[in-house]
Write a protein that holds these residues in place. Structure first.
Motif, PDB file in Angstrom:
ATOM      1  N   SER A 247       0.650  -1.569  -0.283  1.00 59.86           N
ATOM      2  CA  SER A 247      -0.147  -0.251   0.065  1.00 59.86           C
ATOM      3  C   SER A 247       0.647   1.461   0.161  1.00 59.86           C
ATOM      4  N   PHE A 248       1.937   1.385   0.317  1.00 62.13           N
ATOM      5  CA  PHE A 248       2.756   2.629   0.553  1.00 62.13           C
ATOM      6  C   PHE A 248       3.682   2.884  -0.994  1.00 62.13           C
ATOM      7  N   ILE A 249       3.462   1.675  -1.540  1.00 57.75           N
ATOM      8  CA  ILE A 249       4.627   0.997  -2.354  1.00 57.75           C
ATOM      9  C   ILE A 249       4.359   2.942  -3.252  1.00 57.75           C
ATOM     10  N   PRO A 250       2.989   2.996  -3.741  1.00 59.33           N
ATOM     11  CA  PRO A 250       2.327   4.283  -4.716  1.00 59.33           C
ATOM     12  C   PRO A 250       3.118   5.575  -4.136  1.00 59.33           C
TER      13      PRO A 250
ATOM     14  N   ASN B 258       5.007  -6.754   8.244  1.00 52.48           N
ATOM     15  CA  ASN B 258       4.302  -5.561   9.070  1.00 52.48           C
ATOM     16  C   ASN B 258       6.722  -5.642   8.551  1.00 52.48           C
ATOM     17  N   GLY B 259       7.379  -6.235   8.640  1.00 43.53           N
ATOM     18  CA  GLY B 259       8.622  -6.101   8.636  1.00 43.53           C
ATOM     19  C   GLY B 259       8.841  -5.358   7.162  1.00 43.53           C
ATOM     20  N   PHE B 260       8.360  -5.551   6.258  1.00 43.97           N
ATOM     21  CA  PHE B 260       8.179  -5.194   5.132  1.00 43.97           C
ATOM     22  C   PHE B 260       7.695  -3.854   5.148  1.00 43.97           C
ATOM     23  N   VAL B 261       7.276  -3.308   5.532  1.00 42.72           N
ATOM     24  CA  VAL B 261       6.337  -2.359   5.660  1.00 42.72           C
ATOM     25  C   VAL B 261       6.801  -1.000   6.012  1.00 42.72           C
ATOM     26  N   PHE B 262       8.145  -1.781   7.034  1.00 43.33           N
ATOM     27  CA  PHE B 262       9.037  -0.323   7.724  1.00 43.33           C
ATOM     28  C   PHE B 262       9.657  -0.356   7.031  1.00 43.33           C
ATOM     29  N   PHE B 263      10.430  -1.298   5.687  1.00 45.67           N
ATOM     30  CA  PHE B 263      10.903  -0.836   5.219  1.00 45.67           C
ATOM     31  C   PHE B 263      10.761   0.232   3.715  1.00 45.67           C
ATOM     32  N   VAL B 264       9.399  -0.197   3.804  1.00 50.93           N
ATOM     33  CA  VAL B 264       8.839   0.700   2.469  1.00 50.93           C
ATOM     34  C   VAL B 264       8.938   2.051   3.352  1.00 50.93           C
ATOM     35  N   SER B 265       8.371   2.121   4.440  1.00 52.60           N
ATOM     36  CA  SER B 265       7.930   3.222   5.004  1.00 52.60           C
ATOM     37  C   SER B 265       8.866   4.107   5.514  1.00 52.60           C
ATOM     38  N   SER B 266      10.341   3.925   5.754  1.00 46.41           N
ATOM     39  CA  SER B 266      11.495   4.265   5.724  1.00 46.41           C
ATOM     40  C   SER B 266      11.943   5.170   4.516  1.00 46.41           C
ATOM     41  N   ILE B 267      11.742   4.400   2.922  1.00 51.74           N
ATOM     42  CA  ILE B 267      12.114   4.730   2.260  1.00 51.74           C
ATOM     43  C   ILE B 267      11.204   6.499   1.993  1.00 51.74           C
ATOM     44  N   GLN B 268       9.964   5.681   2.336  1.00 49.44           N
ATOM     45  CA  GLN B 268       9.382   7.662   2.448  1.00 49.44           C
ATOM     46  C   GLN B 268       9.948   8.219   3.267  1.00 49.44           C
ATOM     47  N   ILE B 269       9.512   8.073   4.645  1.00 52.52           N
ATOM     48  CA  ILE B 269      10.136   9.101   5.061  1.00 52.52           C
ATOM     49  C   ILE B 269      11.562   9.646   4.997  1.00 52.52           C
ATOM     50  N   THR B 270      12.418   9.057   4.579  1.00 50.22           N
ATOM     51  CA  THR B 270      14.032   9.464   3.969  1.00 50.22           C
ATOM     52  C   THR B 270      13.798  10.146   2.166  1.00 50.22           C
TER      53      THR B 270
ATOM     54  N   LYS C 280       4.937   8.037  -6.333  1.00 52.20           N
ATOM     55  CA  LYS C 280       4.410   9.185  -6.741  1.00 52.20           C
ATOM     56  C   LYS C 280       4.942  10.301  -5.714  1.00 52.20           C
ATOM     57  N   THR C 281       5.418  10.383  -5.121  1.00 49.64           N
ATOM     58  CA  THR C 281       6.780  11.124  -3.691  1.00 49.64           C
ATOM     59  C   THR C 281       8.071  11.255  -4.697  1.00 49.64           C
ATOM     60  N   TRP C 282       8.615   9.699  -5.655  1.00 48.29           N
ATOM     61  CA  TRP C 282       9.743   9.491  -5.910  1.00 48.29           C
ATOM     62  C   TRP C 282       9.213  11.074  -7.275  1.00 48.29           C
ATOM     63  N   LYS C 283       8.741  10.164  -7.724  1.00 45.02           N
ATOM     64  CA  LYS C 283       8.428  10.897  -8.920  1.00 45.02           C
ATOM     65  C   LYS C 283       7.804  12.567  -9.526  1.00 45.02           C
ATOM     66  N   THR C 284       7.370  12.803  -8.654  1.00 44.57           N
ATOM     67  CA  THR C 284       7.002  14.011  -8.225  1.00 44.57           C
ATOM     68  C   THR C 284       8.221  15.080  -7.875  1.00 44.57           C
ATOM     69  N   LYS C 285       8.776  14.500  -6.962  1.00 45.96           N
ATOM     70  CA  LYS C 285       9.905  15.341  -6.108  1.00 45.96           C
ATOM     71  C   LYS C 285       8.968  15.761  -4.995  1.00 45.96           C
ATOM     72  N   SER C 286       7.748  16.053  -5.056  1.00 45.56           N
ATOM     73  CA  SER C 286       7.058  16.240  -3.647  1.00 45.56           C
ATOM     74  C   SER C 286       6.034  15.553  -2.690  1.00 45.56           C
TER      75      SER C 286
END
Lengths: 87, 87
Positions: B16-19, B64-76, B23-29
């Motif tokens: 779910s967090f991948i989109p 949840n381990g995977f979610v933690f990983f994706v979520s950390s990318i989003q935060i970064t 989106k963040t990566w593409k719009t850079k915002s």
């Protein structure tokens, strides 16, 4: 005892979307927020509710029920503000 | 059987967090994305991992381990782009 931990985890899961809803409501903007994220998430939450009921895990189904509610508010706000900003 | 449903639910939660990351990566915002949401969510995810291990529920701790990983990318990404847009 472990169910208490589950409930605490569930409470944090449940409240995690509240800052996003508050931010969207305050800035009246959710352009950077991914609609797909919330749609996929809601689908997941529905499945977790079924899983929680089957596993007789109250922390799972109660908190996911609340998450579904908060997430639905976010989706509604995004639709409203995206429409307004497109005008 | 019910563990399969848990895994499917977990897969949807995980992706779910991948989109949002895309989106963040593409719009850079990620201005409209709430940092608090992700921080509270990561705390929840850590507690779910502990709960999942205690309940011997693989769908809970693995996903949840995977979610933690994706979520950390989003935060970064949010930290990077918020800093850039503040310049």
């Amino acid at each position: 005892m472990i169910e208490v931990l589950g409930f605490i985890a569930g409470i944090f899961s449940s409240i995690s979307f509240i800052p996003q809803v508050y931010k969207t409501w305050k800035t009246k903007s959710a352009r950077d927020v991914s609609m797909q994220m919330f749609l996929v998430y809601e689908l997941a939450v529905v499945l977790w509710i079924i899983y929680g009921i089957a596993k007789e895990s109250a922390p799972i189904y109660i908190t996911n029920g609340f998450v579904f509610f908060v997430s639905s508010i976010q989706i509604t706000l995004k639709i409203i503000y995206d429409k307004k900003s497109a005008k």
